[in-house]
Design a protein around this motif. Structure first.
Motif, PDB file in Angstrom:
ATOM      1  N   ALA A   1      -4.814  -0.286   3.047  1.00 29.29           N
ATOM      2  CA  ALA A   1      -3.931  -0.853   2.021  1.00 29.29           C
ATOM      3  C   ALA A   1      -4.579  -2.053   1.345  1.00 29.29           C
ATOM      4  O   ALA A   1      -4.485  -2.225   0.123  1.00 29.29           O
ATOM      5  N   VAL A   2      -5.259  -2.899   2.125  1.00 29.43           N
ATOM      6  CA  VAL A   2      -5.928  -4.063   1.562  1.00 29.43           C
ATOM      7  C   VAL A   2      -7.059  -3.642   0.625  1.00 29.43           C
ATOM      8  O   VAL A   2      -7.223  -4.197  -0.472  1.00 29.43           O
ATOM      9  N   LEU A   3      -7.842  -2.644   1.041  1.00 30.85           N
ATOM     10  CA  LEU A   3      -8.957  -2.190   0.207  1.00 30.85           C
ATOM     11  C   LEU A   3      -8.458  -1.569  -1.094  1.00 30.85           C
ATOM     12  O   LEU A   3      -9.001  -1.839  -2.176  1.00 30.85           O
ATOM     13  N   VAL A   4      -7.426  -0.734  -1.003  1.00 33.42           N
ATOM     14  CA  VAL A   4      -6.882  -0.108  -2.211  1.00 33.42           C
ATOM     15  C   VAL A   4      -6.288  -1.161  -3.133  1.00 33.42           C
ATOM     16  O   VAL A   4      -6.526  -1.154  -4.354  1.00 33.42           O
ATOM     17  N   GLY A   5      -5.527  -2.077  -2.570  1.00 35.68           N
ATOM     18  CA  GLY A   5      -4.932  -3.132  -3.390  1.00 35.68           C
ATOM     19  C   GLY A   5      -5.981  -4.013  -4.046  1.00 35.68           C
ATOM     20  O   GLY A   5      -5.858  -4.373  -5.216  1.00 35.68           O
ATOM     21  N   ALA A   6      -7.028  -4.363  -3.293  1.00 40.17           N
ATOM     22  CA  ALA A   6      -8.096  -5.189  -3.851  1.00 40.17           C
ATOM     23  C   ALA A   6      -8.820  -4.459  -4.981  1.00 40.17           C
ATOM     24  O   ALA A   6      -9.159  -5.055  -6.008  1.00 40.17           O
ATOM     25  N   GLY A   7      -9.058  -3.148  -4.792  1.00 38.08           N
ATOM     26  CA  GLY A   7      -9.709  -2.371  -5.847  1.00 38.08           C
ATOM     27  C   GLY A   7      -8.878  -2.330  -7.115  1.00 38.08           C
ATOM     28  O   GLY A   7      -9.408  -2.519  -8.228  1.00 38.08           O
ATOM     29  N   LEU A   8      -7.587  -2.110  -6.970  1.00 41.17           N
ATOM     30  CA  LEU A   8      -6.707  -2.104  -8.144  1.00 41.17           C
ATOM     31  C   LEU A   8      -6.647  -3.484  -8.791  1.00 41.17           C
ATOM     32  O   LEU A   8      -6.625  -3.608 -10.021  1.00 41.17           O
ATOM     33  N   GLY A   9      -6.627  -4.522  -7.964  1.00 41.95           N
ATOM     34  CA  GLY A   9      -6.601  -5.872  -8.502  1.00 41.95           C
ATOM     35  C   GLY A   9      -7.857  -6.224  -9.266  1.00 41.95           C
ATOM     36  O   GLY A   9      -7.808  -6.905 -10.295  1.00 41.95           O
TER      37      GLY A   9
ATOM     38  N   VAL B   1      -8.837  -8.555   9.050  1.00 40.45           N
ATOM     39  CA  VAL B   1      -7.645  -7.786   9.410  1.00 40.45           C
ATOM     40  C   VAL B   1      -7.936  -6.857  10.589  1.00 40.45           C
ATOM     41  O   VAL B   1      -7.166  -6.786  11.553  1.00 40.45           O
ATOM     42  N   VAL B   2      -9.057  -6.153  10.513  1.00 46.39           N
ATOM     43  CA  VAL B   2      -9.414  -5.207  11.574  1.00 46.39           C
ATOM     44  C   VAL B   2      -9.641  -5.940  12.897  1.00 46.39           C
ATOM     45  O   VAL B   2      -9.154  -5.513  13.960  1.00 46.39           O
ATOM     46  N   VAL B   3     -10.377  -7.050  12.852  1.00 46.20           N
ATOM     47  CA  VAL B   3     -10.693  -7.779  14.084  1.00 46.20           C
ATOM     48  C   VAL B   3      -9.444  -8.402  14.691  1.00 46.20           C
ATOM     49  O   VAL B   3      -9.165  -8.237  15.889  1.00 46.20           O
ATOM     50  N   VAL B   4      -8.670  -9.124  13.875  1.00 50.12           N
ATOM     51  CA  VAL B   4      -7.510  -9.853  14.399  1.00 50.12           C
ATOM     52  C   VAL B   4      -6.418  -8.886  14.859  1.00 50.12           C
ATOM     53  O   VAL B   4      -5.944  -8.952  16.004  1.00 50.12           O
ATOM     54  N   GLN B   5      -5.999  -7.977  13.983  1.00 53.67           N
ATOM     55  CA  GLN B   5      -4.917  -7.071  14.357  1.00 53.67           C
ATOM     56  C   GLN B   5      -5.354  -6.079  15.415  1.00 53.67           C
ATOM     57  O   GLN B   5      -4.569  -5.712  16.300  1.00 53.67           O
ATOM     58  N   GLY B   6      -6.611  -5.628  15.342  1.00 49.36           N
ATOM     59  CA  GLY B   6      -7.109  -4.741  16.387  1.00 49.36           C
ATOM     60  C   GLY B   6      -7.135  -5.417  17.743  1.00 49.36           C
ATOM     61  O   GLY B   6      -6.773  -4.818  18.764  1.00 49.36           O
TER      62      GLY B   6
END
Length: 241
Positions: free
Chosen positions: A6-14, A171-176
């Motif tokens: 979601a972060v990658l898609v949102g950043a790309g659109l932004g 996000v991956v490191v912290v939430q993982g």
């Protein structure tokens, strides 16, 4: 993984949208995001009034616990230079992933990486959602957070550029890591401890909002250890009570 996508898609659109927006519009987007972050922070900070916490530590202790958590956590984070280390990570990523950029681009990249990382990883949904996922209670909270982060990353990327996309590593490191903690430890945090963590996380988000609104550059990363101090103080106060 859903949140990271979601972060990658949102950043790309932004990024696609951001190049078409004038600077004043980008600033307005950042201000709007800062105001919304302030609203979310206020809702989270209200957990200091949670009856479960008051009954566990006493009616006058919750605010003092939050204060003590921020002070002790801030001192620890400052001594560990967490803010500088997070900014250094952003600088290294910018150097590795971009070429020929000037100092203004570097600062914009770092600001986007640091701000997005803090917003995506200090909220109560990060802790509660990841722990619940690890405990096998479902990932509904993380799915909700992913939807929020999708729109937030669009706004961030439009304002700060593609440094926001690099925050997916955080996000991956912290939430993982939090999910693995939930899997390993089981349900070890009672409701009063979670309420204290949520309240402290809300105040950390206030610091993020102040940065977004360009009111004050609060070293929020230095305050992150407060999230670990809060449940320890709850246990201490409850024992001494």
């Amino acid at each position: 993984m859903v949140n990271a996508l979601a972060v990658l898609v949102g950043a790309g659109l932004g990024l696609l949208l951001g190049h078409r927006l004038p600077d004043r519009t980008r600033d307005l987007v950042t201000d709007a995001l800062g105001l919304v972050t302030l609203l979310i922070a206020a809702l989270s900070a209200r957990s200091v009034l949670d009856p479960v916490l008051s009954e566990y530590v006493g009616p006058s202790a919750p605010v003092l616990i939050v204060l003590g958590s921020l002070l002790l956590g801030g001192i620890a984070g400052s001594l560990l230079r967490l803010e500088q280390r997070v900014e250094a990570i952003g600088g290294r990523l910018q150097q590795l992933l971009s070429r020929g950029s000037d100092s203004a681009d570097r600062h914009r990249f770092i600001e986007g990486f640091v701000t997005a990382s803090l917003v995506f990883c200090t909220g109560p949904l990060t802790i509660l959602g990841s722990l619940n996922d690890g405990l096998g209670n479902g990932a509904e909270q993380l799915f909700l957070k992913s939807a929020l982060d999708l729109f937030a990353s669009m706004a961030f990327a439009a304002a700060f550029g593609w440094g926001v996309a690099a925050s997916v590593l955080t996000v991956v490191v912290v939430q993982g890591s939090l999910t693995l903690v939930g899997m390993a430890l089981g349900d070890v945090l009672p409701d009063p401890h979670l309420a204290a963590i949520t309240a402290v996380g809300g105040l950390l988000l206030v610091g993020v909002a102040l940065r977004l609104l360009r009111i004050r550059e609060v070293a929020v990363a230095d305050l992150l250890p407060a999230l670990l101090v809060a449940p320890a103080l709850v246990s201490l106060v409850a024992t001494l009570r």
